[in-house]
Scaffold this motif. Structure first.
Motif, PDB file in Angstrom:
ATOM      1  N   MET A 214     119.245 -26.260  42.655  1.00 51.12           N
ATOM      2  CA  MET A 214     118.466 -26.572  43.838  1.00 51.12           C
ATOM      3  C   MET A 214     117.372 -25.533  44.073  1.00 51.12           C
ATOM      4  SD  MET A 214     117.818 -26.007  47.269  1.00 51.12           S
ATOM      5  CE  MET A 214     119.159 -24.936  47.792  1.00 51.12           C
ATOM      6  N   ARG A 215     117.714 -24.274  43.897  1.00 47.26           N
ATOM      7  CA  ARG A 215     116.758 -23.192  44.131  1.00 47.26           C
ATOM      8  C   ARG A 215     115.549 -23.298  43.210  1.00 47.26           C
ATOM      9  NH1 ARG A 215     116.107 -17.907  45.889  1.00 47.26           N
ATOM     10  NH2 ARG A 215     115.058 -16.511  44.434  1.00 47.26           N
ATOM     11  N   TYR A 216     115.799 -23.437  41.909  1.00 45.56           N
ATOM     12  CA  TYR A 216     114.682 -23.405  40.962  1.00 45.56           C
ATOM     13  C   TYR A 216     114.008 -24.769  40.816  1.00 45.56           C
ATOM     14  CZ  TYR A 216     115.885 -18.634  40.084  1.00 45.56           C
ATOM     15  OH  TYR A 216     116.103 -17.293  40.273  1.00 45.56           O
ATOM     16  N   SER A 217     114.746 -25.840  41.051  1.00 44.40           N
ATOM     17  CA  SER A 217     114.104 -27.152  41.094  1.00 44.40           C
ATOM     18  C   SER A 217     113.138 -27.215  42.268  1.00 44.40           C
ATOM     19  CB  SER A 217     115.160 -28.256  41.214  1.00 44.40           C
ATOM     20  OG  SER A 217     114.554 -29.525  41.333  1.00 44.40           O
ATOM     21  N   ARG A 218     113.564 -26.688  43.413  1.00 43.95           N
ATOM     22  CA  ARG A 218     112.691 -26.668  44.594  1.00 43.95           C
ATOM     23  C   ARG A 218     111.455 -25.817  44.344  1.00 43.95           C
ATOM     24  NH1 ARG A 218     114.357 -25.036  50.842  1.00 43.95           N
ATOM     25  NH2 ARG A 218     112.235 -25.196  51.679  1.00 43.95           N
ATOM     26  N   MET A 219     111.653 -24.633  43.781  1.00 39.65           N
ATOM     27  CA  MET A 219     110.517 -23.744  43.518  1.00 39.65           C
ATOM     28  C   MET A 219     109.545 -24.374  42.527  1.00 39.65           C
ATOM     29  SD  MET A 219     112.640 -20.145  43.384  1.00 39.65           S
ATOM     30  CE  MET A 219     111.272 -19.167  42.775  1.00 39.65           C
ATOM     31  N   LEU A 220     110.083 -25.054  41.521  1.00 36.39           N
ATOM     32  CA  LEU A 220     109.221 -25.695  40.532  1.00 36.39           C
ATOM     33  C   LEU A 220     108.455 -26.856  41.147  1.00 36.39           C
ATOM     34  CD1 LEU A 220     108.444 -25.720  37.508  1.00 36.39           C
ATOM     35  CD2 LEU A 220     110.308 -27.353  37.154  1.00 36.39           C
ATOM     36  N   GLU A 221     109.136 -27.658  41.956  1.00 38.89           N
ATOM     37  CA  GLU A 221     108.477 -28.804  42.584  1.00 38.89           C
ATOM     38  C   GLU A 221     107.426 -28.365  43.598  1.00 38.89           C
ATOM     39  OE1 GLU A 221     109.663 -33.074  44.729  1.00 38.89           O
ATOM     40  OE2 GLU A 221     111.239 -31.654  44.146  1.00 38.89           O
ATOM     41  N   GLU A 222     107.634 -27.214  44.224  1.00 34.00           N
ATOM     42  CA  GLU A 222     106.681 -26.721  45.216  1.00 34.00           C
ATOM     43  C   GLU A 222     105.508 -25.979  44.593  1.00 34.00           C
ATOM     44  OE1 GLU A 222     109.579 -25.997  49.106  1.00 34.00           O
ATOM     45  OE2 GLU A 222     109.193 -24.341  47.701  1.00 34.00           O
ATOM     46  N   SER A 223     105.628 -25.569  43.324  1.00 34.35           N
ATOM     47  CA  SER A 223     104.560 -24.798  42.682  1.00 34.35           C
ATOM     48  C   SER A 223     103.871 -25.619  41.600  1.00 34.35           C
ATOM     49  CB  SER A 223     105.125 -23.490  42.109  1.00 34.35           C
ATOM     50  OG  SER A 223     106.185 -23.756  41.193  1.00 34.35           O
ATOM     51  N   SER A 224     104.463 -25.698  40.436  1.00 37.63           N
ATOM     52  CA  SER A 224     103.830 -26.384  39.305  1.00 37.63           C
ATOM     53  C   SER A 224     103.625 -27.876  39.551  1.00 37.63           C
ATOM     54  CB  SER A 224     104.671 -26.198  38.038  1.00 37.63           C
ATOM     55  OG  SER A 224     104.736 -24.843  37.669  1.00 37.63           O
ATOM     56  N   PHE A 225     104.504 -28.486  40.355  1.00 34.31           N
ATOM     57  CA  PHE A 225     104.414 -29.928  40.587  1.00 34.31           C
ATOM     58  C   PHE A 225     104.110 -30.250  42.051  1.00 34.31           C
ATOM     59  CE2 PHE A 225     106.856 -29.490  36.704  1.00 34.31           C
ATOM     60  CZ  PHE A 225     106.311 -30.475  35.888  1.00 34.31           C
ATOM     61  N   ALA A 226     103.424 -29.348  42.725  1.00 35.83           N
ATOM     62  CA  ALA A 226     103.043 -29.599  44.113  1.00 35.83           C
ATOM     63  C   ALA A 226     102.146 -30.827  44.198  1.00 35.83           C
ATOM     64  CB  ALA A 226     102.317 -28.382  44.683  1.00 35.83           C
ATOM     65  N   ASN A 227     102.496 -31.766  45.074  1.00 35.82           N
ATOM     66  CA  ASN A 227     101.754 -33.022  45.246  1.00 35.82           C
ATOM     67  C   ASN A 227     101.736 -33.867  43.973  1.00 35.82           C
ATOM     68  OD1 ASN A 227     100.997 -32.299  47.953  1.00 35.82           O
ATOM     69  ND2 ASN A 227      99.412 -30.966  47.078  1.00 35.82           N
ATOM     70  N   ARG A 228     102.713 -33.654  43.100  1.00 31.94           N
ATOM     71  CA  ARG A 228     102.822 -34.435  41.853  1.00 31.94           C
ATOM     72  C   ARG A 228     104.279 -34.859  41.667  1.00 31.94           C
ATOM     73  NH1 ARG A 228     101.304 -30.397  37.686  1.00 31.94           N
ATOM     74  NH2 ARG A 228     101.722 -32.101  36.226  1.00 31.94           N
TER      75      ARG A 228
ATOM     76  N   ALA B  43     105.578 -37.737  41.040  1.00 23.55           N
ATOM     77  CA  ALA B  43     105.820 -38.623  39.899  1.00 23.55           C
ATOM     78  C   ALA B  43     105.922 -37.837  38.598  1.00 23.55           C
ATOM     79  CB  ALA B  43     104.709 -39.663  39.802  1.00 23.55           C
ATOM     80  N   ASP B  44     105.067 -36.832  38.429  1.00 24.97           N
ATOM     81  CA  ASP B  44     105.103 -36.033  37.199  1.00 24.97           C
ATOM     82  C   ASP B  44     106.407 -35.251  37.091  1.00 24.97           C
ATOM     83  OD1 ASP B  44     102.668 -36.899  36.265  1.00 24.97           O
ATOM     84  OD2 ASP B  44     101.543 -35.225  37.115  1.00 24.97           O
ATOM     85  N   TYR B  45     106.907 -34.751  38.227  1.00 30.98           N
ATOM     86  CA  TYR B  45     108.170 -34.015  38.184  1.00 30.98           C
ATOM     87  C   TYR B  45     109.333 -34.967  37.887  1.00 30.98           C
ATOM     88  CZ  TYR B  45     111.875 -30.748  39.387  1.00 30.98           C
ATOM     89  OH  TYR B  45     112.983 -29.950  39.335  1.00 30.98           O
ATOM     90  N   PHE B  46     109.327 -36.125  38.520  1.00 25.59           N
ATOM     91  CA  PHE B  46     110.348 -37.125  38.218  1.00 25.59           C
ATOM     92  C   PHE B  46     110.282 -37.521  36.750  1.00 25.59           C
ATOM     93  CE2 PHE B  46     111.521 -41.560  37.580  1.00 25.59           C
ATOM     94  CZ  PHE B  46     112.819 -41.571  38.068  1.00 25.59           C
ATOM     95  N   TRP B  47     109.083 -37.656  36.215  1.00 25.43           N
ATOM     96  CA  TRP B  47     108.895 -38.047  34.821  1.00 25.43           C
ATOM     97  C   TRP B  47     109.477 -36.995  33.873  1.00 25.43           C
ATOM     98  CZ3 TRP B  47     108.468 -42.432  32.679  1.00 25.43           C
ATOM     99  CH2 TRP B  47     107.896 -42.620  31.420  1.00 25.43           C
ATOM    100  N   LEU B  48     109.285 -35.709  34.206  1.00 22.54           N
ATOM    101  CA  LEU B  48     109.882 -34.633  33.413  1.00 22.54           C
ATOM    102  C   LEU B  48     111.395 -34.769  33.387  1.00 22.54           C
ATOM    103  CD1 LEU B  48     109.986 -31.817  32.007  1.00 22.54           C
ATOM    104  CD2 LEU B  48     109.964 -30.813  34.303  1.00 22.54           C
TER     105      LEU B  48
END
Length: 213
Positions: free
Chosen positions: A75-89, A91-96
């Motif tokens: 949860m910690r690193y998924s959240r950090m990744l979604e908020e940084s590299s995949f911010a406002n993306r 669909a791209d994070y779900f696709w990964l």
């Protein structure tokens, strides 16, 4: 749900929030016997019980220290990744995660993995660690390492918690799948292809579904 907990939960980005909720609900369903834990080979069960192709990615075991460990770090690193590299993306994070899930399903017969939640959880951890290579990480206040060593340190700790090498082996498979996802996006498409591909960016219909277009 208490106001403080509800506010914290709603602040989690949507993909991570959904994953977290389904993981907790799946474990609770097992505890109250609404869902059973498979005792045999995953693919043979999927043929008879197709829903297990989904629940295998959300079951982190019975509620225990190992369950809390995996749930907290994913949860910690998924959240950090979604908020940084995949911010406002979204669909791209779900696709990964979706492509990583398909890879894990394909690998499960080779390694006889009954559950794929833990390996999948290591995908965002590994991906984040490669996107932030110089970030120092303090492990439980005892040891400071740089981010690229984080996934392997967590695998070693998971091994200690579970007491069996099989748990560590499945987590390492998750790291390998995470490496493929990182390589496709940060090396192959940028340095070799020079642009996004279907493997690095979500298709437009999925982006529309997630409201990214």
């Amino acid at each position: 749900m208490p106001v403080g907990l509800e506010a914290w939960f709603t602040q989690i980005p949507p993909v991570t929030r959904t994953w977290l909720a389904l993981s907790v609900l799946t474990s609770v369903a097992v505890v109250i016997r609404l869902h059973t834990v498979p005792s045999s080979y995953l693919w043979s069960l999927i043929l008879l019980q197709p829903w297990r192709v989904f629940t295998t990615f959300f079951y982190f075991g019975t509620i225990s220290l190992d369950f809390v460990f995996h749930l907290f770090f994913f949860m910690r690193y998924s959240r950090m990744l979604e908020e940084s590299s995949f911010a406002n993306r979204k669909a791209d994070y779900f696709w990964l995660l979706f492509l990583s899930s398909l890879m894990l399903l394909g690998l499960s017969p080779l390694f006889n993995l009954p559950f794929l939640s833990s390996p999948l959880a290591y995908v965002p951890i590994y991906f984040w660690s490669r996107r932030h290579p110089s970030t120092p990480i303090s492990l439980f206040g005892l040891l400071t390492i740089t981010a690229p060593y984080l996934p392997f340190a967590l695998v070693a700790f998971s091994w200690v918690l579970s007491g069996t090498w099989r748990a560590a082996a499945s987590d390492l498979i998750g790291c390998a799948v995470g490496h493929v996802g990182w390589f496709i996006r940060d090396v192959w498409t940028r340095e070799m292809i020079g642009g996004p591909t279907i493997f690095s960016e979500a298709p437009e219909p999925l982006k529309r579904l997630f409201g990214d277009l």
